[in-house]
Each structure stands twice: as C-alpha cells, then as structure tokens.
Design a protein around this motif. Structure first.
Motif, PDB file in Angstrom:
ATOM      1  N   GLU A  66      33.186  56.954  37.438  1.00  0.00           N
ATOM      2  CA  GLU A  66      32.158  56.634  38.426  1.00  0.00           C
ATOM      3  C   GLU A  66      32.815  56.161  39.729  1.00  0.00           C
ATOM      4  N   GLN A 108      32.980  58.610  42.819  1.00  0.00           N
ATOM      5  CA  GLN A 108      31.923  58.040  43.677  1.00  0.00           C
ATOM      6  C   GLN A 108      30.568  58.675  43.412  1.00  0.00           C
ATOM      7  N   THR A 109      30.321  58.965  42.162  1.00  0.00           N
ATOM      8  CA  THR A 109      29.015  59.480  41.773  1.00  0.00           C
ATOM      9  C   THR A 109      28.878  59.229  40.274  1.00  0.00           C
ATOM     10  N   ASP A 110      27.651  59.246  39.781  1.00  0.00           N
ATOM     11  CA  ASP A 110      27.456  58.975  38.357  1.00  0.00           C
ATOM     12  C   ASP A 110      27.888  60.178  37.534  1.00  0.00           C
ATOM     13  N   ASN A 117      26.026  66.374  37.200  1.00  0.00           N
ATOM     14  CA  ASN A 117      27.461  66.256  36.950  1.00  0.00           C
ATOM     15  C   ASN A 117      27.832  66.635  35.523  1.00  0.00           C
TER      16      ASN A 117
END
Lengths: 219, 219, 219, 219
Positions: D164, D168-170, D176
């Motif tokens: 994460e 910089q994203t879930d 994803n």
DNA sequence: GATGAATGAGCGTTCATTCAT
DNA sequence: AATGAATGAACGCTCATTCAT
C-alpha cells in the motif's frame, strides 16, 4: 470478609504506613492473603485502588459530618459537634489523615482530594458566614477560620508520630485526644466570641469606630 | 555552582514535587546535569541525600527562628515575629513544607524530623510557659498552643494545592499570604488575651501577679 | 564482542526463531550472557531493540544491492547480480527474512519496513522502466514484476521450514539454493525476453496489431 | 450465531490483526462478547483455537482449489482457474494469509501448516509433471514453479500493508487485484510456453510427442 | 452452556547501587 | 571528581488457565 474487602483493608493500612509510592502490590497481596493478580482483577491499577480507598473514606466522612452538623441547638454547638465527629472519625480511621497528608501535596490523587474537600469546605463556609457576619471578610474570614480549624484537627493526627516524640506520650490515647478536643473547642470558643463581639460593635458602629480592633491588627 | 550543590538543588526540588519515593536518582542526575554515579559519590545513598536536604533546611529554619525570637520588646511581639519569620521561610522554601509533610507520616526520616523539631518545640514551650502561667496546663496548655500554631502556619503551605482549588486563588500570592498572616496573628492575639485573663483571675485568687516569671522569660 | 553486540546478536536470533512477541528479554539476556537490565541500558525498550536489528539489516542489504546493481555490462546481467546478491544476503542472514515476514503484517515496525523498502523498490522500478518501455504499464508493469521477483526470492527463505517438509530436503543447502537461483534467473529471462519482444512489436505496431497477445490476456 | 462461532470469528480476526502471540484471550472474549472462561470451555487452549481457525481455512481452501482444478478443458485453463480461485479465496479471507505468513516461520503450528500444504503441493506438482515433462527437473522444475506461483500469489496478500505504501494505492482494491491476476496469468503463460517449447525440442530429439502424458493428466 | 473469582508464572521495565577506569 | 557499564532485586501488571457454582 470478601477478598475484595481484604484487599481494600490491606491497601488502606499499607498506604497509611508507608505511603502510596512505597507500598507494593506484592505486600498488599501478602497482607490480605490473596493472589497478587487478584488485586488487578478487582482494581484495575494500584492508582485505582488508592482512589477506591480515598472515595470510601470521604464518603463516610461526609456522612459523619453531615450528621454532626444536622443536630445541635445553637450554631456553636453544631460546630463543636463537627469537631467532635471529625476527630472521632480520624481516630477511628487513622490511616486516612496520613494518606491525605501525603497525597495532598501533589500527584495523581490531588484532584480527587480537591473534589471531595470542596463541598465540605463550602458547607462550613456557608454555616459560618450566615451565622456570623464578621466572618464574611477580614482577619476572621470564614475561609481563614476553616483552614485554621482544619489545621488544628488534622495536623494533630497526621503529625502523631512526631508529636509522640515531642510530647513523650501517645497523642492518640483517649486521654490526650480528649485534651486536644477541649483545646480546640476552647480556641473555637475564643474565635466565636470575637466574631460575635465584632458583630455587636458593627451594630453600634453608627456611633463608634472599632478602634481597639484596629490596633490589634497593626501588630 | 559545584556539582554537589547542583545535586542538592535538584534533589530538593524533586523531593518537593513528587516525594522521596517517587523521586529517582536518574531524574535528579538529569536535572542537575551530572552523572548518576556521581550522586552516590557525593552522597552515599538516596536517603543520605534527603537527610542532607532536610538538615540544611532545619539548620536555616533554626537560625531564622532564633533571630526572630531574639528581637522584640514584648513576648507577644516576639511570638508574632516568629510567625512572621516562619511564614517567610516557608514562602521562600516551598519544597520544605511539602517534604516534611510527607516524611513526617513515617519512613526513614521520621527520626530526623523529630530530632530537628524537638529543640524548636522546647524553645516555644518554655517561652509560653514562662511568660503565661496559664499555659502550664489546661485547655490552653503550651503544647496544645504550639501544635495549633504549627497547624495554622504549616498546614497553609502544605495544602496549598488543595487550597488553590477551594479558594479559587493562589494561596501563596503575596496578598493572600499577608492575609493569612493577619489571621494567624489575630488568633494568637485572642489566645494571648485569654491566657493573660486567666492569669489575672488566678492572680486575684492568690492576690499577687507572677511578676518574676516574666523576667525569667527574658533570659 | 561487546555486550551491546552480544545483545543484538541474541535478539536477532531469537526474533528470527520465535518472533518478536514470543521473544522475551529474559531469554535474550540469557543467550547473550548479560544482565537483563543491561538490555534496557543499551536499548531503551524491546521495540527499540528490534528496530535496531532491522535498521542494521536494511543498511547492509542496501549496500549489498547497490553494489550489485552498480556492476555488470547489460541490464539483464545487473538484474541477475541483484538476485544473486539478494539471495546470498538472505542466505547469510537467515533471520532477516523471517523477522520481516512477521513484522510486515502489521504492528509497530511496519512503518519502519515500509520506509526501508521504498528506496529499494524505486531503484528497481526505475531500472526496469528506463530499460524496458513495455514495463511502464500493462501485464508486465515494473511494479508487478518487482513484487513477483520479491515473492520468488524472499518467499523461498521465509517459508523454508515449510519447504523443508514439502521438498523433503533442506531448501537452504548450497545445492538447492543454487537450483533456486537458476530457476529465478530463468523466469526473469523469460520475462525480459517477453518485454523486449513487446518493445519490438510496439515498434512495428504502426503496421500490425499485437493480436496474439490480446488473446493470451483473455485467458 | 452461536457463542462458539462468535469466538472463532473474533479469534480469526485478532490473529490476523496482531498475530497469535500478541492476541489475548481477554480481547477475543471482549470482541465476541462472551466470558473469557467460555473460550476454554469450547476450545481447550489458545493454541487449539488457532488450530481450529487454521483447519477451517485450509478445509475451505482445499475445497476451493479442488473445484478449480476439476473444471477446465486444457491444463493451462485449470491452472489459471486455480490462480483465480486462490486469489479470490485470499481476497475473501484476508486474515488467512497473514496468519499463515506469521505461523509458517516457526512455532507450534508450523507442523499443522506443513501437513495442510503437503497435499495441495502434491496435486499441483503431479498436474505439472504429468502434463509438462520439462517440469520433471531442471530450471523450470515443478517444485520451483509451484514455489514461484505461491510467492507471486500469497506474497501479494501478506505484504499488502507494505505494498500500500510502495504503490500508493490499495493493493486489494478490485481494480488492483484484477491487474495482479492478469500479471500472474501472464507470467504463468510465459512459463507454460517455455516448458512446452522445451518439450517440443526434446520431442524432436526422440521424434515423437509425449501424447499419452496428456491423457494421464486428465485422470 | 456459561460465569465471576482466583492463580502461578512470567512479562517488560526500573530501581538504587557498584565497579573499573 | 567524574563516568559508562553493569547488576540484583523488585516493580506494576498481564497472561492463559482453572475452579466452583
């Protein structure tokens, strides 16, 4: 006696003997004959245990003083009864004044003591102010008197270990306690007489200034 | 300032703030900016450090009170000066009353406090007894009076944190301290008046004033 | 070896063996042959001890990988060297991957691991993206590749205890480690070939659509 | 939901969040709203509770994977379905990979994990070996491939907290997760293509395709 | 099945103190 | 005089587990 009560009793005693910081949960467990972990089962932390002890004391003291103040014909008699009741309470709960003595100087339980003392202080203040106009301010203001009364009464108990040495006798023996009571009542009588006198003089004051008083105040 | 003095100062402050048991050598070292081991180099143990602090305080208090008692024309004036000096001393050394407050309830330094207080108590007692025959015993016995005076004075300082809350003002502000002084002096005046009155009444009974006593008190 | 280093070594081993939570300061003291209190003298808390261990590992890993990436003629060779260096490092520091394995799932040291991994991740990403345009996005995006490479390498070490049972041989024996290396390099070669092919096809793409690829993506 | 199930649910969550050692029965009792002693009534020990959680997970995972592997025309498709099923399972049971991640490094449940993984590993191995002769040994040996596949899949989930931050994203968002799936399938395709190519080249060497093998794989 | 009370063992941490330099 | 390292003892507190009801 339940384990909970045994813990409270042992904690009360130990806090009184050596103070909160020097008291250990191990010793409290030992004295109360319970497992160390059980203390934390019944009371979250050592601090909480002290709080409990203090709350119980102040709860009972409050009752006692409220009963004392209720009875009595004259105000002087009610005050004397309070002194009597207070001293009997401290006599019967000798750890109490020692614990308060130590905790009142600061630390986590200062706030707790403050809050417990406030209503007692206010009751005493109202009683004095409403009865004796001269205690509204000045040298014999109610606040000053209450601090003095408190010092006379509580100091005697919390300094008992020192007094025992100074007086070469047990200050908490029935005989000595009775003597202390008579002394305190006598001083209170002197003060009451003084504030009553001031009230009378204030009544006459349209005619005459309370000159003698002023000189005394000058030292 | 020498390391030794820095340690004493830091210890004094910390003992005053949190009490002897809660004070740690680590914090004393931190505050005084010296190594922890150096504390034990200069002062054998933590107990010894407290003893040093106490001895220093009592030494200075003794001087102060002896000076106060020395000056003054009348006995009343000398008593008032002592009250004055005592309060000024406690005002200038605020940790002192807190430390004593806590240590007087028991613990290793109780004996030390006892021994320091004894001569002060004896001096006060002799002064009262030799001046006012009525204080030899009874409700206004010298011992009782001294305990009361002590409670009035010291209690005010050691309960300052509680009083701040009860009075909603800083009890140690110059203004409030002056008011407290006036109150105490007033109460003492009431008491002195009473013991003098008793003496007169007793004198009438045996026809003569106890004049020689007064000279003896002057020493 | 200094006491400090002995503690770090014992802590490292124990954390690797049983995990941070199951590791006790007592056991660390026992293994390093020092007094329990000395651990807290050199390292504030048990947490701080772990942080120290982790920081030391990541510091050394960083050096290793930076050296690896610096040498080598082709990019493929540099990648292979990194894999080699990484695996040799994990082989020489077998507790490392186990500790990271456990701490990466959450807890107080997650943040620390994140911060240490970030620059390594960015370096790898830049290397891939700048060399192979096809890794800028899509199925073989640099991020995906790095996660895959990481999983291939680190997973082998952190699951060694399980693999020992599944493979019925010591996965960390020199022979097996060499085999694993060859496998990983082979897979990486397959991937590099693929991204190079994509680059070529993208170059021709003005004429022809990469049809076969699309079918593969459909599953 | 029965008390038993509530306990299992709470334990599962807590084990996933903080790990077995940091999880306390007290907190499990709190979260499941039952008495602490009841946990030991339903599950002998805390270890047994973890075993139950693990067994349940592996039981369901086994079912899932067996279903996945059953359907599908080609072997490639069956492999892809397994990847799909595995990732969906880990997505739906996020605590699972974290628990395994931590327990696989050692401790009392290592043996349990080993035993659960063994049959899954053997099934995958047989499928690969019987279908692709090239995976019998060498750089793309079935064991190596399975470890790599496992690392690609499970690592993504168990390192989600780190990813994460790196991405910089879930990483577990549907988008994803889908991207990760496509990547993994693509890498698997590259590998399958490679092993098929090796088979052909080997076939040329002996003149004939290993056809019978394919039938055997269907079972 | 469920619970409040109780326990032995052990936790991480801090203490005043000592020692070698 | 001063210090960093080291230590034994003890601290408050929490643990998984047991027991009586």
């Amino acid at each position: 006696m339940s384990a909970r009560e045994k813990i409270l009793k042992a904690a009360d005693e130990l806090f009184g003997e050596v103070g909160f910081d020097a008291a250990t949960t191990r010793e409290i467990a030992r004295r109360s004959g319970v497992n160390k972990a059980l203390i934390h089962y019944h009371f979250e932390t050592k601090e909480a245990l002290l709080s409990h002890v203090l709350d119980r004391y102040y709860g009972r003291l409050s009752e006692t003083l409220n009963e004392s103040i209720g009875a009595g014909d004259t105000v002087r008699e009610r005050i004397v009864r309070m002194v009597d009741g207070y001293m009997d309470f401290l006599d019967a709960n000798r750890n109490f004044s020692r614990i308060v003595q130590r905790e009142a100087s600061g630390g986590g339980n200062l706030e707790r003591i403050r809050r417990h003392m406030k209503p007692l202080f206010e009751i005493g203040k109202r009683l004095l102010v409403e009865t004796y106009p001269a205690t509204r301010s000045g040298e014999l203001a109610a606040e000053q008197l209450l601090i003095t009364f408190y010092g006379m009464i509580v100091g005697y108990f919390s300094y008992d270990a020192v007094l025992e040495y100074l007086l070469q006798t047990d200050p908490l023996s029935p005989k000595n306690l009775a003597a202390r009571k008579r002394h305190i009542v006598r001083v209170i009588d002197l003060v009451i007489t003084a504030v009553e006198l001031e009230a009378k003089q204030a009544g006459k004051a349209v005619k005459k200034k309370p000159k003698g008083r002023k000189n005394a105040a000058k030292r």
